[in-house]
Design a protein around this motif. Structure first.
Motif, PDB file in Angstrom:
ATOM      1  N   MET A 116       0.820  -1.214   0.000  1.00  0.00           N
ATOM      2  CA  MET A 116       0.000   0.000   0.000  1.00  0.00           C
ATOM      3  C   MET A 116       0.857   1.269   0.000  1.00  0.00           C
ATOM      4  N   LYS A 117       0.390   2.289  -0.732  1.00  0.00           N
ATOM      5  CA  LYS A 117       1.045   3.592  -0.708  1.00  0.00           C
ATOM      6  C   LYS A 117       0.147   4.675  -0.114  1.00  0.00           C
ATOM      7  N   LYS A 118      -1.162   4.369  -0.009  1.00  0.00           N
ATOM      8  CA  LYS A 118      -2.120   5.316   0.566  1.00  0.00           C
ATOM      9  C   LYS A 118      -3.015   4.566   1.542  1.00  0.00           C
ATOM     10  N   PRO A 119      -3.603   5.267   2.500  1.00  0.00           N
ATOM     11  CA  PRO A 119      -4.546   4.617   3.418  1.00  0.00           C
ATOM     12  C   PRO A 119      -5.767   4.113   2.643  1.00  0.00           C
ATOM     13  N   ALA A 129      -9.298   1.067  -4.880  1.00  0.00           N
ATOM     14  CA  ALA A 129      -8.345   0.186  -4.210  1.00  0.00           C
ATOM     15  C   ALA A 129      -7.014   0.176  -4.956  1.00  0.00           C
ATOM     16  N   LEU A 130      -7.073   0.050  -6.280  1.00  0.00           N
ATOM     17  CA  LEU A 130      -5.850   0.002  -7.081  1.00  0.00           C
ATOM     18  C   LEU A 130      -5.064   1.306  -6.968  1.00  0.00           C
ATOM     19  N   ALA A 131      -5.768   2.432  -6.853  1.00  0.00           N
ATOM     20  CA  ALA A 131      -5.102   3.733  -6.749  1.00  0.00           C
ATOM     21  C   ALA A 131      -4.307   3.864  -5.450  1.00  0.00           C
ATOM     22  N   ALA A 132      -4.613   3.011  -4.480  1.00  0.00           N
ATOM     23  CA  ALA A 132      -3.902   3.062  -3.194  1.00  0.00           C
ATOM     24  C   ALA A 132      -2.725   2.088  -3.143  1.00  0.00           C
ATOM     25  N   VAL A 133      -2.463   1.382  -4.249  1.00  0.00           N
ATOM     26  CA  VAL A 133      -1.421   0.356  -4.289  1.00  0.00           C
ATOM     27  C   VAL A 133      -0.121   0.902  -4.855  1.00  0.00           C
ATOM     28  N   GLU A 134       0.976   0.627  -4.150  1.00  0.00           N
ATOM     29  CA  GLU A 134       2.315   1.014  -4.589  1.00  0.00           C
ATOM     30  C   GLU A 134       2.896  -0.012  -5.554  1.00  0.00           C
ATOM     31  N   LYS A 174       5.026  -3.171 -10.992  1.00  0.00           N
ATOM     32  CA  LYS A 174       4.154  -1.996 -11.039  1.00  0.00           C
ATOM     33  C   LYS A 174       2.722  -2.382 -10.703  1.00  0.00           C
ATOM     34  N   PRO A 175       1.976  -1.478 -10.070  1.00  0.00           N
ATOM     35  CA  PRO A 175       0.622  -1.813  -9.622  1.00  0.00           C
ATOM     36  C   PRO A 175      -0.367  -2.090 -10.754  1.00  0.00           C
ATOM     37  N   ASP A 176      -0.073  -1.571 -11.957  1.00  0.00           N
ATOM     38  CA  ASP A 176      -0.995  -1.794 -13.075  1.00  0.00           C
ATOM     39  C   ASP A 176      -0.668  -3.067 -13.860  1.00  0.00           C
ATOM     40  N   LEU A 202     -11.145 -14.897  -5.762  1.00  0.00           N
ATOM     41  CA  LEU A 202     -12.385 -14.128  -5.937  1.00  0.00           C
ATOM     42  C   LEU A 202     -12.623 -13.675  -7.379  1.00  0.00           C
ATOM     43  N   GLY A 203     -12.052 -14.392  -8.346  1.00  0.00           N
ATOM     44  CA  GLY A 203     -12.205 -14.009  -9.746  1.00  0.00           C
ATOM     45  C   GLY A 203     -11.183 -12.992 -10.196  1.00  0.00           C
ATOM     46  N   HIS A 204     -10.644 -12.230  -9.245  1.00  0.00           N
ATOM     47  CA  HIS A 204      -9.596 -11.218  -9.490  1.00  0.00           C
ATOM     48  C   HIS A 204      -9.028 -10.820  -8.128  1.00  0.00           C
ATOM     49  N   PRO A 205      -7.703 -10.882  -7.947  1.00  0.00           N
ATOM     50  CA  PRO A 205      -7.122 -10.554  -6.641  1.00  0.00           C
ATOM     51  C   PRO A 205      -7.496  -9.177  -6.109  1.00  0.00           C
ATOM     52  N   LEU A 206      -7.791  -8.240  -7.001  1.00  0.00           N
ATOM     53  CA  LEU A 206      -8.143  -6.896  -6.550  1.00  0.00           C
ATOM     54  C   LEU A 206      -9.420  -6.908  -5.712  1.00  0.00           C
ATOM     55  N   ARG A 207     -10.303  -7.851  -5.986  1.00  0.00           N
ATOM     56  CA  ARG A 207     -11.530  -7.953  -5.185  1.00  0.00           C
ATOM     57  C   ARG A 207     -11.205  -8.298  -3.737  1.00  0.00           C
ATOM     58  N   SER A 208     -10.124  -9.011  -3.543  1.00  0.00           N
ATOM     59  CA  SER A 208      -9.703  -9.352  -2.187  1.00  0.00           C
ATOM     60  C   SER A 208      -9.233  -8.103  -1.446  1.00  0.00           C
ATOM     61  N   LEU A 209      -8.554  -7.207  -2.146  1.00  0.00           N
ATOM     62  CA  LEU A 209      -8.120  -5.955  -1.524  1.00  0.00           C
ATOM     63  C   LEU A 209      -9.326  -5.088  -1.169  1.00  0.00           C
TER      64      LEU A 209
END
Length: 262
Positions: A116-119, A129-134, A174-176, A202-209
């Protein structure tokens, strides 16, 4: 039972699971002692257990997600993932060694990890969620139930920090970087023992975040800059034995490995 008595009982249960993890000792299920134990009780015990770890000098560095497979959720009859807390003492060196003696029933599974790079907390969209990932990385988590015969109910698992016990991280990307459907091979001593995809999370790891942000907020917490979030197993977990060399190979992300000693 009064509020004070309930709190005292939760503290005693937290001491039981914490000591079991600290000494690698198998214990009876808490639900045998307290049959009406709820999942919420489990989270209260987990928080008290982590407080004991912090009191010994460990530092909270993130969270792990569990039951992130739709099939696993259906198998145990739940419609929500679970989470546990990670400390710096759980981190294992990539390519290094872990002692089997420090665990009760250690198993390993390949995962995706977010830095994480942001709260982040509460109800968020995948884009937020993705925007908060470093950065993201391949990882393996060592899960370990401290319960006898690897038998437990859901409140037991949650109380036992959702089986959190160790993790090893690979190189950051990179986060993207696309992680929606990457092939994974989990090897033990050079032999493929599990084959899967990040889509199993969950079909995509981002859903877990997204779920992590929602769940931690229920306990007045948040994901902080510098925290890591283990997204959940992408395959079934593999039992670990002394002398074993374990490696997870990820499509486009590289590999991460660990050696098991006595």
């Amino acid at each position: 039972m009064s509020t004070m008595e309930i709190k005292r009982d939760m503290a005693s249960l937290a001491a039981v699971v914490d000591e079991a993890a600290r000494t690698a000792t198998a214990i009876p299920q808490l639900t045998e002692r307290v049959p009406d134990l709820t999942v919420e009780d489990g989270y209260a015990i987990q928080a008290l257990s982590l407080a004991r770890r912090l009191g010994r000098g460990e530092r909270r560095i993130g969270v792990k997600m569990g039951l992130t497979s739709r099939a696993k959720m259906a198998q145990v009859g739940v419609d929500e993932v679970i989470w546990g807390r990670l400390t710096d003492a759980m981190r294992l060196e990539e390519g290094g060694a872990m002692s089997r003696a420090n665990y009760v029933h250690p198993r390993i599974e390949p995962e995706i990890v977010f830095l994480m790079k942001k709260p982040l907390s509460g109800e968020v969209s995948p884009l937020e969620a993705l925007a908060a990932v470093e950065a993201i990385a391949p990882a393996m988590e060592v899960i370990d139930s401290r319960y006898q015969n690897f038998k437990f109910a859901l409140p037991d698992v949650v109380a036992d920090n959702s089986s959190s016990s160790g993790f090893v991280l690979g190189n950051w990307h990179k986060p993207d970087t696309a992680i929606d459907n990457l092939g994974i091979i989990l090897e033990a001593d050079g032999r493929a023992v599990q084959v899967g995809s990040t889509a199993a999370i969950l079909g995509h790891p981002l859903r877990s975040l997204v779920a992590a942000a929602r769940l931690v907020s229920r306990w007045g917490e948040r994901l902080n800059p510098g925290d890591i979030v283990l997204a959940g197993g992408a395959t079934a977990a593999h039992a670990l034995a002394p002398g074993m060399h374990v490696r997870a190979v990820y499509q486009n992300l590289g590999a991460v490995s660990l050696n098991v000693t006595e």
